[in-house]
Scaffold this motif. Structure first.
Motif, PDB file in Angstrom:
ATOM      1  N   GLU A  91       0.902  -1.155   0.009  1.00  0.00           N
ATOM      2  CA  GLU A  91      -0.116   0.131   0.152  1.00  0.00           C
ATOM      3  C   GLU A  91       0.869   1.279  -0.056  1.00  0.00           C
ATOM      4  O   GLU A  91       0.321   2.497  -0.220  1.00  0.00           O
ATOM      5  CB  GLU A  91      -1.021   0.060   1.186  1.00  0.00           C
ATOM      6  N   LEU A  92       2.046   1.180   0.174  1.00  0.00           N
ATOM      7  CA  LEU A  92       3.047   2.211   0.151  1.00  0.00           C
ATOM      8  C   LEU A  92       3.197   2.797  -1.196  1.00  0.00           C
ATOM      9  O   LEU A  92       3.162   2.434  -2.176  1.00  0.00           O
ATOM     10  CB  LEU A  92       4.268   1.846   0.822  1.00  0.00           C
ATOM     11  N   PRO A  93       3.402   4.169  -1.271  1.00  0.00           N
ATOM     12  CA  PRO A  93       3.562   4.828  -2.619  1.00  0.00           C
ATOM     13  C   PRO A  93       4.999   4.657  -3.102  1.00  0.00           C
ATOM     14  O   PRO A  93       6.023   4.352  -2.433  1.00  0.00           O
ATOM     15  CB  PRO A  93       3.189   6.253  -2.370  1.00  0.00           C
ATOM     16  N   ASP A  94       4.976   4.956  -4.545  1.00  0.00           N
ATOM     17  CA  ASP A  94       6.301   4.752  -4.893  1.00  0.00           C
ATOM     18  C   ASP A  94       7.443   5.631  -4.268  1.00  0.00           C
ATOM     19  O   ASP A  94       8.584   5.014  -4.099  1.00  0.00           O
ATOM     20  CB  ASP A  94       6.218   5.511  -6.513  1.00  0.00           C
ATOM     21  N   ASP A  95       7.327   6.517  -3.856  1.00  0.00           N
ATOM     22  CA  ASP A  95       8.260   7.536  -3.295  1.00  0.00           C
ATOM     23  C   ASP A  95       9.020   6.865  -2.001  1.00  0.00           C
ATOM     24  O   ASP A  95      10.389   7.195  -1.826  1.00  0.00           O
ATOM     25  CB  ASP A  95       7.644   9.030  -2.835  1.00  0.00           C
ATOM     26  N   GLU A  96       8.279   5.873  -1.277  1.00  0.00           N
ATOM     27  CA  GLU A  96       8.840   5.022  -0.450  1.00  0.00           C
ATOM     28  C   GLU A  96      10.004   4.320  -0.701  1.00  0.00           C
ATOM     29  O   GLU A  96      10.704   3.860  -0.114  1.00  0.00           O
ATOM     30  CB  GLU A  96       7.781   4.396   0.402  1.00  0.00           C
ATOM     31  N   PHE A  97      10.278   3.852  -2.206  1.00  0.00           N
ATOM     32  CA  PHE A  97      11.254   3.159  -2.684  1.00  0.00           C
ATOM     33  C   PHE A  97      12.310   3.906  -3.615  1.00  0.00           C
ATOM     34  O   PHE A  97      12.784   3.186  -4.403  1.00  0.00           O
ATOM     35  CB  PHE A  97      10.587   1.935  -3.145  1.00  0.00           C
ATOM     36  N   PRO A 104      16.222  -3.526  -4.221  1.00  0.00           N
ATOM     37  CA  PRO A 104      15.482  -4.551  -4.844  1.00  0.00           C
ATOM     38  C   PRO A 104      13.746  -4.828  -4.274  1.00  0.00           C
ATOM     39  O   PRO A 104      13.189  -5.305  -5.029  1.00  0.00           O
ATOM     40  CB  PRO A 104      16.145  -5.941  -4.584  1.00  0.00           C
ATOM     41  N   GLU A 105      13.478  -4.129  -3.092  1.00  0.00           N
ATOM     42  CA  GLU A 105      12.359  -3.982  -2.414  1.00  0.00           C
ATOM     43  C   GLU A 105      11.630  -3.115  -3.497  1.00  0.00           C
ATOM     44  O   GLU A 105      10.314  -3.304  -3.442  1.00  0.00           O
ATOM     45  CB  GLU A 105      12.189  -3.307  -1.137  1.00  0.00           C
ATOM     46  N   ALA A 106      12.107  -2.246  -4.171  1.00  0.00           N
ATOM     47  CA  ALA A 106      11.176  -1.324  -4.832  1.00  0.00           C
ATOM     48  C   ALA A 106      10.692  -2.030  -6.074  1.00  0.00           C
ATOM     49  O   ALA A 106       9.426  -1.987  -6.467  1.00  0.00           O
ATOM     50  CB  ALA A 106      12.122  -0.511  -5.830  1.00  0.00           C
ATOM     51  N   VAL A 107      11.418  -3.230  -6.712  1.00  0.00           N
ATOM     52  CA  VAL A 107      10.647  -4.284  -7.466  1.00  0.00           C
ATOM     53  C   VAL A 107       9.754  -5.105  -7.151  1.00  0.00           C
ATOM     54  O   VAL A 107       8.727  -5.135  -7.767  1.00  0.00           O
ATOM     55  CB  VAL A 107      12.228  -5.427  -8.347  1.00  0.00           C
ATOM     56  N   VAL A 108       9.858  -5.640  -5.876  1.00  0.00           N
ATOM     57  CA  VAL A 108       8.850  -6.184  -5.291  1.00  0.00           C
ATOM     58  C   VAL A 108       7.770  -5.451  -4.959  1.00  0.00           C
ATOM     59  O   VAL A 108       6.409  -5.805  -5.317  1.00  0.00           O
ATOM     60  CB  VAL A 108       8.985  -6.796  -3.745  1.00  0.00           C
ATOM     61  N   SER A 109       7.682  -4.141  -4.650  1.00  0.00           N
ATOM     62  CA  SER A 109       6.405  -3.138  -4.664  1.00  0.00           C
ATOM     63  C   SER A 109       5.977  -2.969  -5.724  1.00  0.00           C
ATOM     64  O   SER A 109       4.574  -2.987  -5.872  1.00  0.00           O
ATOM     65  CB  SER A 109       7.170  -1.965  -4.151  1.00  0.00           C
ATOM     66  N   ARG A 110       6.413  -2.864  -7.053  1.00  0.00           N
ATOM     67  CA  ARG A 110       5.955  -2.696  -8.230  1.00  0.00           C
ATOM     68  C   ARG A 110       5.116  -3.900  -8.623  1.00  0.00           C
ATOM     69  O   ARG A 110       4.091  -3.763  -9.227  1.00  0.00           O
ATOM     70  CB  ARG A 110       6.990  -2.305  -9.151  1.00  0.00           C
ATOM     71  N   GLU A 111       5.808  -5.196  -8.419  1.00  0.00           N
ATOM     72  CA  GLU A 111       5.217  -6.128  -8.998  1.00  0.00           C
ATOM     73  C   GLU A 111       3.957  -6.626  -8.165  1.00  0.00           C
ATOM     74  O   GLU A 111       2.924  -6.955  -8.784  1.00  0.00           O
ATOM     75  CB  GLU A 111       6.089  -7.467  -8.808  1.00  0.00           C
ATOM     76  N   LEU A 112       3.687  -6.166  -6.605  1.00  0.00           N
ATOM     77  CA  LEU A 112       2.583  -6.521  -6.048  1.00  0.00           C
ATOM     78  C   LEU A 112       1.696  -5.646  -6.215  1.00  0.00           C
ATOM     79  O   LEU A 112       0.330  -6.028  -6.398  1.00  0.00           O
ATOM     80  CB  LEU A 112       3.168  -6.244  -4.496  1.00  0.00           C
ATOM     81  N   ARG A 113       1.939  -4.340  -6.611  1.00  0.00           N
ATOM     82  CA  ARG A 113       0.913  -3.319  -6.984  1.00  0.00           C
ATOM     83  C   ARG A 113       0.447  -3.579  -8.233  1.00  0.00           C
ATOM     84  O   ARG A 113      -0.855  -3.240  -8.630  1.00  0.00           O
ATOM     85  CB  ARG A 113       1.291  -1.885  -6.892  1.00  0.00           C
ATOM     86  N   ALA A 114       1.171  -4.098  -9.387  1.00  0.00           N
ATOM     87  CA  ALA A 114       0.861  -4.382 -10.590  1.00  0.00           C
ATOM     88  C   ALA A 114      -0.254  -5.449 -10.696  1.00  0.00           C
ATOM     89  O   ALA A 114      -0.799  -5.532 -11.748  1.00  0.00           O
ATOM     90  CB  ALA A 114       1.965  -4.372 -11.551  1.00  0.00           C
ATOM     91  N   ASN A 115      -0.246  -6.406  -9.556  1.00  0.00           N
ATOM     92  CA  ASN A 115      -1.081  -7.744  -9.769  1.00  0.00           C
ATOM     93  C   ASN A 115      -2.003  -7.430  -8.555  1.00  0.00           C
ATOM     94  O   ASN A 115      -2.119  -8.588  -8.218  1.00  0.00           O
ATOM     95  CB  ASN A 115      -0.134  -8.841  -9.816  1.00  0.00           C
ATOM     96  N   THR A 116      -2.422  -6.314  -8.245  1.00  0.00           N
ATOM     97  CA  THR A 116      -3.353  -6.447  -6.810  1.00  0.00           C
ATOM     98  C   THR A 116      -4.481  -7.390  -6.841  1.00  0.00           C
ATOM     99  O   THR A 116      -4.621  -8.041  -6.048  1.00  0.00           O
ATOM    100  CB  THR A 116      -3.757  -4.939  -6.818  1.00  0.00           C
ATOM    101  N   GLY A 117      -5.153  -7.425  -8.119  1.00  0.00           N
ATOM    102  CA  GLY A 117      -6.386  -8.352  -8.222  1.00  0.00           C
ATOM    103  C   GLY A 117      -5.916  -9.606  -8.107  1.00  0.00           C
ATOM    104  O   GLY A 117      -6.585 -10.544  -7.484  1.00  0.00           O
ATOM    105  N   ALA A 118      -4.886 -10.141  -8.796  1.00  0.00           N
ATOM    106  CA  ALA A 118      -4.481 -11.378  -8.783  1.00  0.00           C
ATOM    107  C   ALA A 118      -3.884 -11.897  -7.411  1.00  0.00           C
ATOM    108  O   ALA A 118      -4.250 -12.831  -6.984  1.00  0.00           O
ATOM    109  CB  ALA A 118      -3.183 -11.848  -9.928  1.00  0.00           C
ATOM    110  N   PHE A 119      -3.116 -10.999  -6.827  1.00  0.00           N
ATOM    111  CA  PHE A 119      -2.592 -11.498  -5.547  1.00  0.00           C
ATOM    112  C   PHE A 119      -3.751 -11.364  -4.405  1.00  0.00           C
ATOM    113  O   PHE A 119      -3.808 -12.396  -3.394  1.00  0.00           O
ATOM    114  CB  PHE A 119      -1.605 -10.279  -4.939  1.00  0.00           C
TER     115      PHE A 119
END
Length: 259
Positions: free
Chosen positions: A122-128, A187-202
């Motif tokens: 739920e964190l915004p891009d700026d946090e990473f 690398p946590e920034a990559v995890v954040s992007r992938e989680l948010r890009a797949n919100t419905g599936a997750f």
């Protein structure tokens, strides 16, 4: 791939591979990771000739299946939980991790304060982003990873904060490193992007996994499991074991996901 909408029937995780992972396949992999067993030949005083045993193939029960520590200060049990996932430490390593957990306590508190009750995804891009540092979640997580015994330290903190602290080890860091872009705090920034890009599936995978496993498992940990299975070349085995355990067809797993 850095964002955008995704079909919630599959997970698009570039860090795990070039092809989307259909949700029934992802669910089978998680089930195989959580419940799969392997044969182990063992000799004991009562059976000196030896015999075969079926032991857990992966660390789910020793880590995810254990009661979460919630006290304000780290304890010896935090180290034992981390060992359940990453393996036993020698005495010197054990003392190093135990000491590091005390040392990072202010950092972990700062991380909680910065997140302000929000989950990692739920964190915004700026946090990473390094452009928003210092004091961001990404910067604080990087500080955790710089500690001695970091793999076990991060595992212990993830167990305490399963919705906030991502699990990273040598396998998953290598998988993520190729997808880090300029400006990422790590690398946590990559995890954040992938989680948010797949919100419905997750969201669907979280619900289905909780139904099959009988306990909740966050999407942060689900991402880690799938990434680790892919990076360690165990995905095919986990999927096969999960399907066998389900004793259902691919369509049967789809029914669990859809319910």
């Amino acid at each position: 791939m850095t964002g955008g909408r995704r079909d919630d029937a599959a997970l698009v995780l570039p860090s795990a591979g070039p092809d989307p992972i259909p949700l029934p396949t992802a669910l089978a992999a998680v089930l195989g990771y959580a419940r799969g067993r392997r044969p182990l030949f063992f000799r004991s005083p009562s059976a000196p000739q030896g015999r075969w045993f079926q032991v857990l193939a992966y660390g789910f029960d020793r880590f995810d299946g254990q009661r979460r520590e919630t006290g304000p200060a780290p304890t010896d049990r935090d180290v034992l939980l981390a060992e359940g996932l990453h393996g036993r430490l020698d005495p010197a390593g054990w003392r190093q991790v135990r000491s590091a957990l005390d040392d990072v306590r202010p950092l972990a508190q700062a991380l909680e304060d910065r997140a302000a009750g929000r989950a990692f995804w739920e964190l915004p891009d700026d946090e990473f982003s390094v452009l928003a540092e210092p004091g961001t979640v990404g910067a604080l997580l990087r500080g955790l990873g710089d500690r001695p015994g970091a793999r076990h330290v991060v595992a212990a903190l993830h167990h305490r904060h399963p919705s906030l602290v991502p699990l990273l080890d040598g396998v998953t860091r290598r998988q993520l490193s190729g997808h880090v872009v300029e400006g990422d705090s790590g690398p946590e920034a990559v995890v954040s992007r992938e989680l948010r890009a797949n919100t419905g599936a997750f969201t669907r995978l979280e619900s289905a996994a909780a139904t099959l496993l009988g306990r909740p498992i966050t999407r942060l940990r689900l991402h880690d499991v799938l990434l680790w299975l892919a990076g360690s070349l165990r995905m095919t085995h986990a999927v096969a074991v999960g399907r066998a355990l389900a004793a259902e067809t691919e369509e049967g797993l789809e029914l669990v996901i859809s319910s």
